[in-house]
Enzyme design. Structure first.
Site, PDB file in Angstrom:
ATOM      1  N   ARG A 163     -27.568  36.608 -56.812  1.00 56.27           N
ATOM      2  CA  ARG A 163     -27.886  35.994 -55.500  1.00 56.27           C
ATOM      3  C   ARG A 163     -28.729  36.905 -54.598  1.00 56.27           C
ATOM      4  O   ARG A 163     -28.669  36.799 -53.379  1.00 56.27           O
ATOM      5  CB  ARG A 163     -26.621  35.580 -54.739  1.00 56.27           C
ATOM      6  CG  ARG A 163     -25.729  34.629 -55.443  1.00 56.27           C
ATOM      7  CD  ARG A 163     -26.335  33.255 -55.667  1.00 56.27           C
ATOM      8  NE  ARG A 163     -25.364  32.464 -56.365  1.00 56.27           N
ATOM      9  CZ  ARG A 163     -25.216  32.471 -57.700  1.00 56.27           C
ATOM     10  NH1 ARG A 163     -26.049  33.173 -58.459  1.00 56.27           N
ATOM     11  NH2 ARG A 163     -24.281  31.756 -58.269  1.00 56.27           N
ATOM     12  N   SER A 213     -20.999  27.586 -51.821  1.00 54.59           N
ATOM     13  CA  SER A 213     -20.171  28.779 -51.622  1.00 54.59           C
ATOM     14  C   SER A 213     -20.575  29.513 -50.351  1.00 54.59           C
ATOM     15  O   SER A 213     -21.758  29.748 -50.122  1.00 54.59           O
ATOM     16  CB  SER A 213     -20.334  29.747 -52.794  1.00 54.59           C
ATOM     17  OG  SER A 213     -19.904  29.123 -53.963  1.00 54.59           O
ATOM     18  N   GLU A 284     -22.974  34.562 -48.167  1.00 56.11           N
ATOM     19  CA  GLU A 284     -24.112  34.158 -49.010  1.00 56.11           C
ATOM     20  C   GLU A 284     -25.050  33.271 -48.171  1.00 56.11           C
ATOM     21  O   GLU A 284     -26.259  33.275 -48.358  1.00 56.11           O
ATOM     22  CB  GLU A 284     -23.581  33.390 -50.225  1.00 56.11           C
ATOM     23  CG  GLU A 284     -24.663  32.964 -51.192  1.00 56.11           C
ATOM     24  CD  GLU A 284     -24.085  32.305 -52.453  1.00 56.11           C
ATOM     25  OE1 GLU A 284     -23.141  32.852 -53.042  1.00 56.11           O
ATOM     26  OE2 GLU A 284     -24.593  31.238 -52.811  1.00 56.11           O
TER      27      GLU A 284
HETATM   28  C1  LIG Z   1     -22.956  21.056 -52.648  1.00 56.11           C
HETATM   29  C2  LIG Z   1     -23.684  22.364 -52.797  1.00 56.11           C
HETATM   30  C3  LIG Z   1     -23.517  23.108 -53.957  1.00 56.11           C
HETATM   31  C4  LIG Z   1     -24.205  24.330 -54.123  1.00 56.11           C
HETATM   32  N1  LIG Z   1     -24.033  25.014 -55.269  1.00 56.11           N
HETATM   33  C5  LIG Z   1     -24.727  26.162 -55.480  1.00 56.11           C
HETATM   34  C6  LIG Z   1     -24.604  26.877 -56.720  1.00 56.11           C
HETATM   35  O1  LIG Z   1     -23.914  26.459 -57.641  1.00 56.11           O
HETATM   36  N2  LIG Z   1     -25.322  28.035 -56.853  1.00 56.11           N
HETATM   37  C7  LIG Z   1     -26.125  28.517 -55.868  1.00 56.11           C
HETATM   38  O2  LIG Z   1     -26.770  29.559 -56.075  1.00 56.11           O
HETATM   39  N3  LIG Z   1     -26.255  27.858 -54.688  1.00 56.11           N
HETATM   40  C8  LIG Z   1     -25.579  26.705 -54.466  1.00 56.11           C
HETATM   41  N4  LIG Z   1     -25.710  26.041 -53.275  1.00 56.11           N
HETATM   42  C9  LIG Z   1     -26.528  26.619 -52.189  1.00 56.11           C
HETATM   43  C10 LIG Z   1     -27.997  26.143 -52.192  1.00 56.11           C
HETATM   44  O3  LIG Z   1     -28.105  24.943 -52.915  1.00 56.11           O
HETATM   45  C11 LIG Z   1     -28.929  27.189 -52.797  1.00 56.11           C
HETATM   46  O4  LIG Z   1     -28.807  28.424 -52.122  1.00 56.11           O
HETATM   47  C12 LIG Z   1     -30.385  26.740 -52.740  1.00 56.11           C
HETATM   48  O5  LIG Z   1     -31.161  27.566 -53.575  1.00 56.11           O
HETATM   49  C13 LIG Z   1     -30.961  26.760 -51.326  1.00 56.11           C
HETATM   50  O6  LIG Z   1     -32.242  26.170 -51.364  1.00 56.11           O
HETATM   51  P1  LIG Z   1     -32.841  25.515 -50.016  1.00 56.11           P
HETATM   52  O7  LIG Z   1     -34.204  25.021 -50.310  1.00 56.11           O
HETATM   53  O8  LIG Z   1     -31.906  24.517 -49.481  1.00 56.11           O
HETATM   54  O9  LIG Z   1     -32.911  26.794 -49.075  1.00 56.11           O
HETATM   55  P2  LIG Z   1     -32.638  26.853 -47.495  1.00 56.11           P
HETATM   56  O10 LIG Z   1     -31.183  26.644 -47.237  1.00 56.11           O
HETATM   57  O11 LIG Z   1     -33.583  25.976 -46.780  1.00 56.11           O
HETATM   58  O12 LIG Z   1     -33.007  28.362 -47.186  1.00 56.11           O
HETATM   59  C14 LIG Z   1     -32.179  29.404 -47.650  1.00 56.11           C
HETATM   60  C15 LIG Z   1     -32.908  30.723 -47.379  1.00 56.11           C
HETATM   61  O13 LIG Z   1     -34.079  30.753 -48.180  1.00 56.11           O
HETATM   62  C16 LIG Z   1     -35.218  30.953 -47.366  1.00 56.11           C
HETATM   63  N5  LIG Z   1     -36.306  30.178 -47.935  1.00 56.11           N
HETATM   64  C17 LIG Z   1     -36.306  28.863 -48.280  1.00 56.11           C
HETATM   65  N6  LIG Z   1     -37.507  28.521 -48.774  1.00 56.11           N
HETATM   66  C18 LIG Z   1     -38.285  29.643 -48.746  1.00 56.11           C
HETATM   67  C19 LIG Z   1     -39.630  29.927 -49.106  1.00 56.11           C
HETATM   68  N7  LIG Z   1     -40.437  28.973 -49.599  1.00 56.11           N
HETATM   69  N8  LIG Z   1     -40.082  31.192 -48.939  1.00 56.11           N
HETATM   70  C20 LIG Z   1     -39.281  32.163 -48.437  1.00 56.11           C
HETATM   71  N9  LIG Z   1     -38.005  31.936 -48.055  1.00 56.11           N
HETATM   72  C21 LIG Z   1     -37.518  30.699 -48.222  1.00 56.11           C
HETATM   73  C22 LIG Z   1     -34.831  30.442 -45.985  1.00 56.11           C
HETATM   74  O14 LIG Z   1     -35.607  31.036 -44.956  1.00 56.11           O
HETATM   75  C23 LIG Z   1     -33.366  30.849 -45.914  1.00 56.11           C
HETATM   76  O15 LIG Z   1     -33.264  32.197 -45.526  1.00 56.11           O
HETATM   77  C24 LIG Z   1     -25.048  24.807 -53.087  1.00 56.11           C
HETATM   78  C25 LIG Z   1     -25.222  24.033 -51.925  1.00 56.11           C
HETATM   79  C26 LIG Z   1     -24.569  22.831 -51.777  1.00 56.11           C
HETATM   80  C27 LIG Z   1     -24.800  22.020 -50.531  1.00 56.11           C
END
Ligand SMILES: Cc1cc2nc3c(=O)[nH]c(=O)nc-3n(C[C@H](O)[C@H](O)[C@H](O)COP(=O)(O)OP(=O)(O)OC[C@H]3O[C@@H](n4cnc5c(N)ncnc54)[C@H](O)[C@@H]3O)c2cc1C
Length: 288
Positions: A163, A213, A284
């Site tokens: 992560r 998480s 996280e």
């Molecule tokens: C039901 C559920 C289950 C989940 N299960 C998991 C799991 O099993 N494993 C896991 O790892 N995660 C899990 N997550 C968390 C989440 O899905 C991941 O962390 C995912 O990768 C976040 O992507 P996002 O586009 O939503 O990022 P965001 O939430 O929009 O952003 C997260 C961070 O990334 C940065 N960011 C986003 N896009 C960019 C970019 N293009 N350039 C630079 N920085 C950027 C943002 O500024 C922020 O700091 C889960 C979430 C939910 C709701």
């Protein structure tokens, strides 16, 4: 404020569905528009949003000093020869997994059904069941707002670990990712994705808004869910934020939760881990 920034509700742009109003948001549709929005904001507080599945919005009002830039409109996916898949930052990870499976390309089965964008997965090094996104990343295209330069970084340069990536704590913007995937039978890939999907749906509270998480897995203590169960915190609620009765490592929005509610529950969880195991839990999720 000029150009592409406008006020909007962020409620649909964070998976906790916390209600928040932001005075300055931009939704670019191309990399050039994204770069223009960033360049218009140099020196300001830029908040880059992917699909908002790993963020906690702590205010109900963000004034124009917060410049929210969403990658949601940067949705481009191409399956090329030799197992190469290219995706722009805003493309859904789920869509990339589906397209790879259809093309007979393996390696994304274990990250299937993780919500969010490719950019978010590349920033967080999303993962599950012993696999992580960077297992199949060949390179990442980035933009540096401070210098206005673009670069293509190798997997190694992104320094992925559990992560963690080199991007966290920096203002580097991920524009897109190139994956290289080995071939396999589509039916076998789809079968494995089905298995993972069922496993996830049986364990995680997909029925209520959350951001997955809350904490990184601690090294010297049992899994967070177990600690919270032992502490009797399953179902513990402050305002609208609740430790999921289904998975005690996850906070859900059980009804009109605010960022303050979520932070208060987080503090309670931290306290429980401190008291029971003497460990300091590391968040996280990203606090905005
Ligand atoms: C039901 C559920 C289950 C989940 N299960 C998991 C799991 O099993 N494993 C896991 O790892 N995660 C899990 N997550 C968390 C989440 O899905 C991941 O962390 C995912 O990768 C976040 O992507 P996002 O586009 O939503 O990022 P965001 O939430 O929009 O952003 C997260 C961070 O990334 C940065 N960011 C986003 N896009 C960019 C970019 N293009 N350039 C630079 N920085 C950027 C943002 O500024 C922020 O700091 C889960 C979430 C939910 C709701």
């Amino acid at each position: 404020m000029t150009g592409v920034f406008a006020p909007t509700w962020l409620t649909e742009h964070n998976s906790y569905r916390v209600a928040a109003w932001a005075e300055a948001c931009s939704f670019p549709k191309t990399a050039d528009e994204l770069i223009a929005a960033l360049q218009e904001s140099v020196g300001e507080r830029i908040v880059l949003l992917g699909h908002g599945c790993n963020i906690i919005l702590t205010r109900n009002h963000y004034d124009a000093s917060f410049r929210f830039v969403s990658t949601k409109g940067l949705d481009m996916l191409a399956v090329l020869a030799d197992g190469v898949v290219k995706a722009a930052a805003g493309t859904r990870l789920r869509d990339v997994c589906r397209a790879a499976a259809k093309a007979g390309l393996s390696g994304l089965e274990h990250v299937w059904d993780i919500p969010g964008s490719i950019g978010g997965a590349a920033y967080m090094n999303a993962g599950a069941y012993g696999a992580s996104f960077y297992d199949v990343v060949e390179s990442v295209e980035v933009f540096y707002p401070a210098t206005g330069e673009r670069a293509v970084l190798s997997r190694k340069q992104c320094r992925p670990s559990y992560r963690l990536t080199a991007f966290q704590g920096t203002d580097t913007v991920i524009l897109g990712v190139t994956l290289r995937l080995p071939p396999a039978e589509p039916a076998v890939i789809l079968h494995e994705m089905g298995r993972i999907g069922k496993l996830r749906r049986s364990k995680l509270p997909y029925n209520l808004p959350s951001a997955g998480s809350v904490f990184r897995r601690p090294e010297a203590a049992p899994p967070i869910g177990q600690i919270m169960e032992e502490a009797g915190l399953k179902g513990f609620t402050i305002g609208g934020a609740q430790i999921s009765p289904r998975h005690a490592g996850i906070i859900v929005n059980a009804g009109a939760a605010t960022g303050a509610d979520i932070l208060a529950v987080i503090e309670e969880m931290r306290q429980a881990a401190r008291e029971r195991y003497g460990v300091e839990l590391v968040l996280e999720q990203v606090v905005v």
